[in-house]
Write a protein that holds these residues in place. Structure first.
Motif, PDB file in Angstrom:
ATOM      1  N   ARG A 164      24.764  25.395   1.844  1.00 52.15           N
ATOM      2  CA  ARG A 164      23.573  24.866   0.880  1.00 52.15           C
ATOM      3  C   ARG A 164      23.056  24.633   0.589  1.00 52.15           C
ATOM      4  NH1 ARG A 164      18.601  22.491   1.271  1.00 52.15           N
ATOM      5  NH2 ARG A 164      18.571  20.127   0.591  1.00 52.15           N
ATOM      6  N   ASP A 165      22.273  25.594   1.420  1.00 49.68           N
ATOM      7  CA  ASP A 165      20.975  26.265   0.349  1.00 49.68           C
ATOM      8  C   ASP A 165      20.985  27.869  -0.541  1.00 49.68           C
ATOM      9  OD1 ASP A 165      19.094  25.034   2.256  1.00 49.68           O
ATOM     10  OD2 ASP A 165      19.093  26.415   3.487  1.00 49.68           O
ATOM     11  N   LEU A 166      22.170  28.506  -0.399  1.00 48.76           N
ATOM     12  CA  LEU A 166      22.739  29.303  -0.878  1.00 48.76           C
ATOM     13  C   LEU A 166      22.898  28.537  -2.838  1.00 48.76           C
ATOM     14  CD1 LEU A 166      25.110  31.781   0.992  1.00 48.76           C
ATOM     15  CD2 LEU A 166      22.096  31.730  -0.054  1.00 48.76           C
ATOM     16  N   LEU A 167      23.756  27.537  -2.510  1.00 53.74           N
ATOM     17  CA  LEU A 167      24.493  26.813  -3.829  1.00 53.74           C
ATOM     18  C   LEU A 167      23.256  26.358  -4.532  1.00 53.74           C
ATOM     19  CD1 LEU A 167      27.577  25.335  -2.603  1.00 53.74           C
ATOM     20  CD2 LEU A 167      27.284  27.152  -4.104  1.00 53.74           C
ATOM     21  N   LEU A 168      22.261  25.916  -3.890  1.00 47.28           N
ATOM     22  CA  LEU A 168      20.664  25.297  -4.469  1.00 47.28           C
ATOM     23  C   LEU A 168      19.849  26.567  -5.067  1.00 47.28           C
ATOM     24  CD1 LEU A 168      19.102  22.920  -2.398  1.00 47.28           C
ATOM     25  CD2 LEU A 168      20.783  22.193  -4.464  1.00 47.28           C
ATOM     26  N   LEU A 169      20.580  27.595  -4.376  1.00 43.14           N
ATOM     27  CA  LEU A 169      19.416  28.506  -5.855  1.00 43.14           C
ATOM     28  C   LEU A 169      20.360  28.515  -6.387  1.00 43.14           C
ATOM     29  CD1 LEU A 169      18.642  31.376  -2.467  1.00 43.14           C
ATOM     30  CD2 LEU A 169      17.075  29.810  -3.699  1.00 43.14           C
ATOM     31  N   ALA A 177      14.356  13.770   4.843  1.00 41.50           N
ATOM     32  CA  ALA A 177      14.425  13.494   5.895  1.00 41.50           C
ATOM     33  C   ALA A 177      15.419  14.096   7.109  1.00 41.50           C
ATOM     34  CB  ALA A 177      14.872  12.089   6.233  1.00 41.50           C
ATOM     35  N   ALA A 178      16.190  15.058   5.986  1.00 46.57           N
ATOM     36  CA  ALA A 178      17.277  15.855   6.459  1.00 46.57           C
ATOM     37  C   ALA A 178      16.606  16.936   6.964  1.00 46.57           C
ATOM     38  CB  ALA A 178      17.936  16.307   5.523  1.00 46.57           C
ATOM     39  N   THR A 179      15.481  17.824   6.765  1.00 49.93           N
ATOM     40  CA  THR A 179      14.879  18.731   7.167  1.00 49.93           C
ATOM     41  C   THR A 179      14.443  18.492   8.395  1.00 49.93           C
ATOM     42  OG1 THR A 179      14.496  19.895   4.721  1.00 49.93           O
ATOM     43  CG2 THR A 179      13.627  20.396   6.874  1.00 49.93           C
ATOM     44  N   PHE A 180      13.350  17.043   8.321  1.00 52.89           N
ATOM     45  CA  PHE A 180      12.789  16.722   9.326  1.00 52.89           C
ATOM     46  C   PHE A 180      13.842  16.821  10.628  1.00 52.89           C
ATOM     47  CE2 PHE A 180      11.878  12.934  12.126  1.00 52.89           C
ATOM     48  CZ  PHE A 180      10.763  13.377  12.869  1.00 52.89           C
ATOM     49  N   PHE A 221      20.610  14.005  16.687  1.00 51.64           N
ATOM     50  CA  PHE A 221      19.632  14.914  15.606  1.00 51.64           C
ATOM     51  C   PHE A 221      20.262  15.383  14.102  1.00 51.64           C
ATOM     52  CE2 PHE A 221      15.861  13.559  17.137  1.00 51.64           C
ATOM     53  CZ  PHE A 221      14.819  12.938  16.320  1.00 51.64           C
ATOM     54  N   LEU A 222      21.132  16.586  14.934  1.00 56.35           N
ATOM     55  CA  LEU A 222      21.196  17.201  14.077  1.00 56.35           C
ATOM     56  C   LEU A 222      22.684  17.115  13.862  1.00 56.35           C
ATOM     57  CD1 LEU A 222      21.135  20.516  14.240  1.00 56.35           C
ATOM     58  CD2 LEU A 222      23.276  21.216  15.707  1.00 56.35           C
ATOM     59  N   ILE A 223      23.558  16.507  13.432  1.00 56.22           N
ATOM     60  CA  ILE A 223      24.598  15.660  13.451  1.00 56.22           C
ATOM     61  C   ILE A 223      23.774  14.762  11.826  1.00 56.22           C
ATOM     62  CG2 ILE A 223      26.362  13.813  13.259  1.00 56.22           C
ATOM     63  CD1 ILE A 223      26.894  15.358  15.887  1.00 56.22           C
ATOM     64  N   TRP A 224      22.776  13.843  12.245  1.00 54.71           N
ATOM     65  CA  TRP A 224      22.901  12.752  11.430  1.00 54.71           C
ATOM     66  C   TRP A 224      21.558  13.844   9.839  1.00 54.71           C
ATOM     67  CZ3 TRP A 224      23.063   8.634   9.139  1.00 54.71           C
ATOM     68  CH2 TRP A 224      22.453   7.840   8.189  1.00 54.71           C
ATOM     69  N   GLY A 225      21.202  15.020  11.286  1.00 55.98           N
ATOM     70  CA  GLY A 225      20.375  15.601   9.784  1.00 55.98           C
ATOM     71  C   GLY A 225      21.742  16.507   8.476  1.00 55.98           C
ATOM     72  N   TYR A 284      21.827  16.569   4.894  1.00 57.01           N
ATOM     73  CA  TYR A 284      20.892  17.627   4.162  1.00 57.01           C
ATOM     74  C   TYR A 284      22.750  18.004   3.220  1.00 57.01           C
ATOM     75  CZ  TYR A 284      19.148  22.490   4.199  1.00 57.01           C
ATOM     76  OH  TYR A 284      18.204  23.484   4.738  1.00 57.01           O
ATOM     77  N   VAL A 285      23.165  17.737   3.664  1.00 61.51           N
ATOM     78  CA  VAL A 285      24.851  17.870   2.266  1.00 61.51           C
ATOM     79  C   VAL A 285      24.307  16.789   0.974  1.00 61.51           C
ATOM     80  CG1 VAL A 285      26.993  17.307   2.093  1.00 61.51           C
ATOM     81  CG2 VAL A 285      26.444  18.308   4.028  1.00 61.51           C
ATOM     82  N   TRP A 286      24.222  15.590   1.682  1.00 66.64           N
ATOM     83  CA  TRP A 286      24.807  14.171   0.754  1.00 66.64           C
ATOM     84  C   TRP A 286      22.368  14.974  -0.172  1.00 66.64           C
ATOM     85  CZ3 TRP A 286      26.059  11.208  -2.032  1.00 66.64           C
ATOM     86  CH2 TRP A 286      25.133  10.406  -2.408  1.00 66.64           C
TER      87      TRP A 286
END
Length: 205
Positions: free
Chosen positions: A116-121, A143-146, A175-179, A183-185
């Motif tokens: 996800r981060d690479l695609l944002l770059l 909220a995802a990062t948090f 936290f991990l599943i929700w985050g 993150y994807v959204w």
């Protein structure tokens, strides 16, 4: 300050950035960067789950404190504006990879987060053609990062072989599943902003 940046209410006063280097927030950001190799050594090579968990807690606390102190002490700086998100980004890459190496988090989930981060770059060159360097932050992204910044430490804490591990394990995965979902959204939101920019903002000369 999280890795997604920050947002301000309409009419809020923007902090004045200075060229100061020696500030309390900068020292906290530097501490987080220094703790990265320590975390890697303790978790990957020493298998010291308790100490690794403690380092992530300290890092998380300093992540919250540096932004808070920058405002309270009026110590916002140009260096801090670079150090803080850089430290966040490094942690968001290093932590999941280390947890994957120790078979604590599945690699497919790690691939989703880093991909996800690479695609944002990939959107950065597109934005630059329109004279932009960044997009407005979304609350979903923040909220995802948090959630992820708390999810990883607690998932790691779940490896501690006592009653604390039994408590931390479900909390961490919640936290991990929700985050991860947010993150994807947030990725979809950011790329939709890119589409709107391409459609409505003329190319920069």
């Amino acid at each position: 300050m999280d890795s997604e940046g920050s947002t301000r209410a309409p009419g809020a006063v923007e902090p004045v950035m200075s060229d100061r280097v020696v500030t309390v927030p900068n020292a906290l950001s530097l501490l987080r960067l220094v703790l990265v190799p320590v975390f890697v050594w303790l978790l990957v090579f020493e298998h010291a789950y308790g100490w690794s968990f403690a380092i992530l807690l300290v890092s998380g606390a300093s992540d919250w404190a540096d932004g808070k102190l920058a405002r309270l002490l009026d110590q916002s700086s140009s260096l801090g504006a670079l150090l803080d998100p850089a430290a966040d980004r490094i942690y968001m890459i290093v932590i999941p990879i280390c947890l994957g190496v120790r078979d604590i988090v599945p690699w497919w989930l790690i691939g989703v987060l880093i991909g996800r981060d690479l695609l944002l770059l990939a959107a950065v060159p597109i934005l630059r053609t329109r004279g932009l360097t960044a997009l407005p932050v979304t609350y979903v992204g923040k909220a995802a990062t948090f959630s992820l910044m708390y999810g990883f430490p607690f998932v790691l804490g779940g490896q501690i072989d006592n009653w604390l591990g039994d408590v931390f394990h479900p909390i961490g995965w919640a936290f991990l599943i929700w985050g991860t979902g947010m993150y994807v959204w947030s990725f979809v939101q950011y790329w939709w902003q890119v589409v709107l920019v391409v459609r409505h903002v003329p190319r920069a000369r």
